[in-house]
Motif scaffolding. Structure first.
Motif, PDB file in Angstrom:
ATOM      1  N   SER A  18     -79.335  11.396  21.412  1.00 35.79           N
ATOM      2  CA  SER A  18     -77.922  11.705  21.627  1.00 35.79           C
ATOM      3  C   SER A  18     -76.983  10.716  20.933  1.00 35.79           C
ATOM      4  O   SER A  18     -75.778  10.717  21.219  1.00 35.79           O
ATOM      5  CB  SER A  18     -77.616  11.714  23.127  1.00 35.79           C
ATOM      6  OG  SER A  18     -77.812  10.425  23.688  1.00 35.79           O
ATOM      7  N   TYR A  19     -77.493   9.889  20.010  1.00 27.88           N
ATOM      8  CA  TYR A  19     -76.646   8.795  19.520  1.00 27.88           C
ATOM      9  C   TYR A  19     -75.414   9.265  18.752  1.00 27.88           C
ATOM     10  O   TYR A  19     -74.368   8.604  18.784  1.00 27.88           O
ATOM     11  CB  TYR A  19     -77.454   7.782  18.702  1.00 27.88           C
ATOM     12  CG  TYR A  19     -77.744   8.117  17.261  1.00 27.88           C
ATOM     13  CD1 TYR A  19     -77.067   7.468  16.231  1.00 27.88           C
ATOM     14  CD2 TYR A  19     -78.727   9.042  16.911  1.00 27.88           C
ATOM     15  CE1 TYR A  19     -77.347   7.744  14.902  1.00 27.88           C
ATOM     16  CE2 TYR A  19     -79.009   9.323  15.593  1.00 27.88           C
ATOM     17  CZ  TYR A  19     -78.316   8.674  14.583  1.00 27.88           C
ATOM     18  OH  TYR A  19     -78.601   8.948  13.270  1.00 27.88           O
ATOM     19  N   LEU A  20     -75.479  10.410  18.102  1.00 28.31           N
ATOM     20  CA  LEU A  20     -74.300  10.907  17.393  1.00 28.31           C
ATOM     21  C   LEU A  20     -73.241  11.399  18.386  1.00 28.31           C
ATOM     22  O   LEU A  20     -72.046  11.132  18.214  1.00 28.31           O
ATOM     23  CB  LEU A  20     -74.691  12.013  16.421  1.00 28.31           C
ATOM     24  CG  LEU A  20     -75.666  11.593  15.309  1.00 28.31           C
ATOM     25  CD1 LEU A  20     -75.989  12.787  14.418  1.00 28.31           C
ATOM     26  CD2 LEU A  20     -75.092  10.452  14.482  1.00 28.31           C
ATOM     27  N   ASP A  21     -73.681  12.083  19.429  1.00 27.70           N
ATOM     28  CA  ASP A  21     -72.754  12.503  20.482  1.00 27.70           C
ATOM     29  C   ASP A  21     -72.169  11.281  21.198  1.00 27.70           C
ATOM     30  O   ASP A  21     -70.976  11.248  21.533  1.00 27.70           O
ATOM     31  CB  ASP A  21     -73.450  13.406  21.493  1.00 27.70           C
ATOM     32  CG  ASP A  21     -73.823  14.767  20.918  1.00 27.70           C
ATOM     33  OD1 ASP A  21     -73.128  15.224  19.986  1.00 27.70           O
ATOM     34  OD2 ASP A  21     -74.817  15.349  21.383  1.00 27.70           O
ATOM     35  N   ASP A  22     -73.021  10.275  21.425  1.00 26.18           N
ATOM     36  CA  ASP A  22     -72.547   9.049  22.077  1.00 26.18           C
ATOM     37  C   ASP A  22     -71.465   8.388  21.233  1.00 26.18           C
ATOM     38  O   ASP A  22     -70.457   7.898  21.755  1.00 26.18           O
ATOM     39  CB  ASP A  22     -73.705   8.073  22.277  1.00 26.18           C
ATOM     40  CG  ASP A  22     -74.728   8.567  23.289  1.00 26.18           C
ATOM     41  OD1 ASP A  22     -74.426   9.537  24.012  1.00 26.18           O
ATOM     42  OD2 ASP A  22     -75.827   7.991  23.335  1.00 26.18           O
ATOM     43  N   ASP A  49     -75.428   9.952   8.709  1.00 27.92           N
ATOM     44  CA  ASP A  49     -75.223  10.882   9.813  1.00 27.92           C
ATOM     45  C   ASP A  49     -74.133  10.365  10.751  1.00 27.92           C
ATOM     46  O   ASP A  49     -73.291  11.135  11.232  1.00 27.92           O
ATOM     47  CB  ASP A  49     -76.518  11.076  10.603  1.00 27.92           C
ATOM     48  CG  ASP A  49     -77.597  11.800   9.805  1.00 27.92           C
ATOM     49  OD1 ASP A  49     -77.266  12.416   8.776  1.00 27.92           O
ATOM     50  OD2 ASP A  49     -78.773  11.717  10.214  1.00 27.92           O
ATOM     51  N   LEU A  50     -74.147   9.064  11.009  1.00 30.74           N
ATOM     52  CA  LEU A  50     -73.179   8.476  11.927  1.00 30.74           C
ATOM     53  C   LEU A  50     -71.762   8.507  11.338  1.00 30.74           C
ATOM     54  O   LEU A  50     -70.788   8.774  12.045  1.00 30.74           O
ATOM     55  CB  LEU A  50     -73.593   7.045  12.272  1.00 30.74           C
ATOM     56  CG  LEU A  50     -72.814   6.325  13.369  1.00 30.74           C
ATOM     57  CD1 LEU A  50     -72.772   7.153  14.643  1.00 30.74           C
ATOM     58  CD2 LEU A  50     -73.440   4.958  13.652  1.00 30.74           C
ATOM     59  N   VAL A  51     -71.656   8.227  10.054  1.00 29.50           N
ATOM     60  CA  VAL A  51     -70.342   8.302   9.397  1.00 29.50           C
ATOM     61  C   VAL A  51     -69.798   9.728   9.481  1.00 29.50           C
ATOM     62  O   VAL A  51     -68.633   9.957   9.843  1.00 29.50           O
ATOM     63  CB  VAL A  51     -70.430   7.847   7.930  1.00 29.50           C
ATOM     64  CG1 VAL A  51     -69.126   8.150   7.189  1.00 29.50           C
ATOM     65  CG2 VAL A  51     -70.725   6.352   7.842  1.00 29.50           C
ATOM     66  N   HIS A  52     -70.640  10.708   9.162  1.00 31.97           N
ATOM     67  CA  HIS A  52     -70.173  12.097   9.126  1.00 31.97           C
ATOM     68  C   HIS A  52     -69.915  12.671  10.524  1.00 31.97           C
ATOM     69  O   HIS A  52     -69.153  13.630  10.666  1.00 31.97           O
ATOM     70  CB  HIS A  52     -71.190  12.959   8.376  1.00 31.97           C
ATOM     71  CG  HIS A  52     -71.354  12.567   6.937  1.00 31.97           C
ATOM     72  ND1 HIS A  52     -70.279  12.316   6.109  1.00 31.97           N
ATOM     73  CD2 HIS A  52     -72.474  12.362   6.183  1.00 31.97           C
ATOM     74  CE1 HIS A  52     -70.721  11.991   4.896  1.00 31.97           C
ATOM     75  NE2 HIS A  52     -72.046  12.004   4.923  1.00 31.97           N
ATOM     76  N   ALA A  53     -70.550  12.086  11.547  1.00 34.75           N
ATOM     77  CA  ALA A  53     -70.372  12.578  12.910  1.00 34.75           C
ATOM     78  C   ALA A  53     -69.092  12.057  13.551  1.00 34.75           C
ATOM     79  O   ALA A  53     -68.659  12.575  14.583  1.00 34.75           O
ATOM     80  CB  ALA A  53     -71.564  12.179  13.776  1.00 34.75           C
ATOM     81  N   THR A  54     -68.486  11.019  12.952  1.00 32.15           N
ATOM     82  CA  THR A  54     -67.291  10.405  13.522  1.00 32.15           C
ATOM     83  C   THR A  54     -66.108  10.600  12.573  1.00 32.15           C
ATOM     84  O   THR A  54     -66.269  11.085  11.457  1.00 32.15           O
ATOM     85  CB  THR A  54     -67.536   8.909  13.786  1.00 32.15           C
ATOM     86  OG1 THR A  54     -68.034   8.278  12.585  1.00 32.15           O
ATOM     87  CG2 THR A  54     -68.565   8.722  14.889  1.00 32.15           C
ATOM     88  N   GLU A  55     -64.930  10.199  13.036  1.00 34.45           N
ATOM     89  CA  GLU A  55     -63.725  10.480  12.264  1.00 34.45           C
ATOM     90  C   GLU A  55     -62.981   9.250  11.781  1.00 34.45           C
ATOM     91  O   GLU A  55     -62.396   9.265  10.695  1.00 34.45           O
ATOM     92  CB  GLU A  55     -62.763  11.337  13.107  1.00 34.45           C
ATOM     93  CG  GLU A  55     -63.326  12.710  13.460  1.00 34.45           C
ATOM     94  CD  GLU A  55     -62.342  13.531  14.277  1.00 34.45           C
ATOM     95  OE1 GLU A  55     -61.242  13.022  14.580  1.00 34.45           O
ATOM     96  OE2 GLU A  55     -62.684  14.688  14.608  1.00 34.45           O
ATOM     97  N   THR A  56     -62.969   8.196  12.576  1.00 35.95           N
ATOM     98  CA  THR A  56     -62.142   7.039  12.221  1.00 35.95           C
ATOM     99  C   THR A  56     -62.899   5.711  12.207  1.00 35.95           C
ATOM    100  O   THR A  56     -62.466   4.773  11.538  1.00 35.95           O
ATOM    101  CB  THR A  56     -60.970   6.901  13.209  1.00 35.95           C
ATOM    102  OG1 THR A  56     -61.485   6.747  14.543  1.00 35.95           O
ATOM    103  CG2 THR A  56     -60.072   8.127  13.152  1.00 35.95           C
ATOM    104  N   ALA A  57     -63.981   5.608  12.956  1.00 38.66           N
ATOM    105  CA  ALA A  57     -64.685   4.329  13.104  1.00 38.66           C
ATOM    106  C   ALA A  57     -65.420   3.934  11.824  1.00 38.66           C
ATOM    107  O   ALA A  57     -65.907   4.779  11.076  1.00 38.66           O
ATOM    108  CB  ALA A  57     -65.677   4.404  14.266  1.00 38.66           C
ATOM    109  N   THR A  58     -65.496   2.632  11.595  1.00 42.99           N
ATOM    110  CA  THR A  58     -66.286   2.089  10.494  1.00 42.99           C
ATOM    111  C   THR A  58     -67.727   1.908  10.966  1.00 42.99           C
ATOM    112  O   THR A  58     -67.969   1.469  12.092  1.00 42.99           O
ATOM    113  CB  THR A  58     -65.708   0.736  10.042  1.00 42.99           C
ATOM    114  OG1 THR A  58     -64.361   0.929   9.609  1.00 42.99           O
ATOM    115  CG2 THR A  58     -66.518   0.148   8.895  1.00 42.99           C
TER     116      THR A  58
END
Length: 264
Positions: A18-22, A49-58
């Motif tokens: 669930s890390y992308l949802d988290d 994957d993490l970059v594309h799953a989020t919107e603003t975080a580095t």
């Protein structure tokens, strides 16, 4: 000075189903950077994957282990993600007899701009390399006194402190949780050497004394953990990564989110 868009407080996210949802949930709580532990990066695509799953975080790997992934693989990842403006590359030296030489060779071959590169660094030579060949340094298992000394060594370069935290006020339970990763990390030569350099004794390290645990791991109430984070900032850290122990990233992140809100 936040030159990399990390903000003042980030959080380490364990790789899980669930890390992308988290990450999306933690981003909505105000966290401005996400760090993936190097030992859990089984493929570099997890960072994409993490970059594309989020919107603003580095997003930052903490760290890509030199010797596990080639400079070509690492460079390709950076090229893929650099256009987002939300990726910083964190690198760590190889576990070899001559780690400085191995890291220097890797940097010579790596085609990534130094202003988007951080190096794991504890000792004076690594800190010097981080100052001269990267945007700054990442320190793990360090005290605020180390942070002050590292700030002096780095000058104006970025200084990140990765801080283990345990949201648990019972001393026995909190220290037992802290000793789980420390029991291994204290056997790693680079960490042990730095523990001794920071003034701990061989007995402290061998026995994982309360003195050692309490100095390296922030545990207790949110207020007590916030106090340790503030000590690192006051000593010169630009960014502090909260690395939760004993709880999932999302559960700990929810509990710790007020630190992020109050830091803005």
């Amino acid at each position: 000075m936040d030159t990399l868009g990390l903000g003042t407080i980030g959080i380490s996210i364990d790789v899980s189903p669930s890390y992308l949802d988290d990450a999306r949930a933690l981003e909505s709580l105000g966290f401005t950077s996400f760090w993936l532990p190097g030992g859990q990066i089984d493929r570099l695509g997890r960072l994409a994957d993490l970059v594309h799953a989020t919107e603003t975080a580095t997003v930052v790997p903490g760290i890509v282990p030199v010797g596990v992934f080639s400079t070509a693989q690492t460079g390709e990842l950076f090229d893929e993600l650099s256009a987002t403006g939300r990726f910083v590359l964190g690198l760590g030296g190889p576990p070899s007899a001559r780690p400085l030489a191995g890291l220097r060779k890797y940097l010579d071959e790596l085609e990534v701009p130094t202003d988007h590169l951080l190096l794991a660094a504890l000792g004076p030579k690594k800190l010097e390399m981080a100052r001269e060949r990267a945007a700054g340094a990442i320190g793990l298992l360090v005290t605020p006194d180390w942070t002050a000394q590292a700030r002096h060594s780095l000058g104006t370069a970025e200084l990140v402190v990765d801080q283990f935290v345990v949201v648990e006020s019972d001393p026995d339970r909190a220290r037992a949780t802290a000793r789980e990763p420390l029991s291994f990390l204290a056997t790693v030569p680079g960490y042990r050497q730095n523990f001794l350099r920071m003034g701990f004794t061989d007995a402290d390290v061998d026995q994982l004394s309360d003195r050692l645990v309490d100095a390296l791991v922030a545990w207790g109430s949110i207020e007590k953990i916030a106090s340790r984070v503030a000590e690192h900032h006051e000593a010169g850290a630009d960014h502090v990564v909260l690395a939760p122990l004993g709880a999932s990233s999302i559960d700990a992140g929810r509990a710790l989110s007020e630190l992020v809100v109050s830091s803005k």
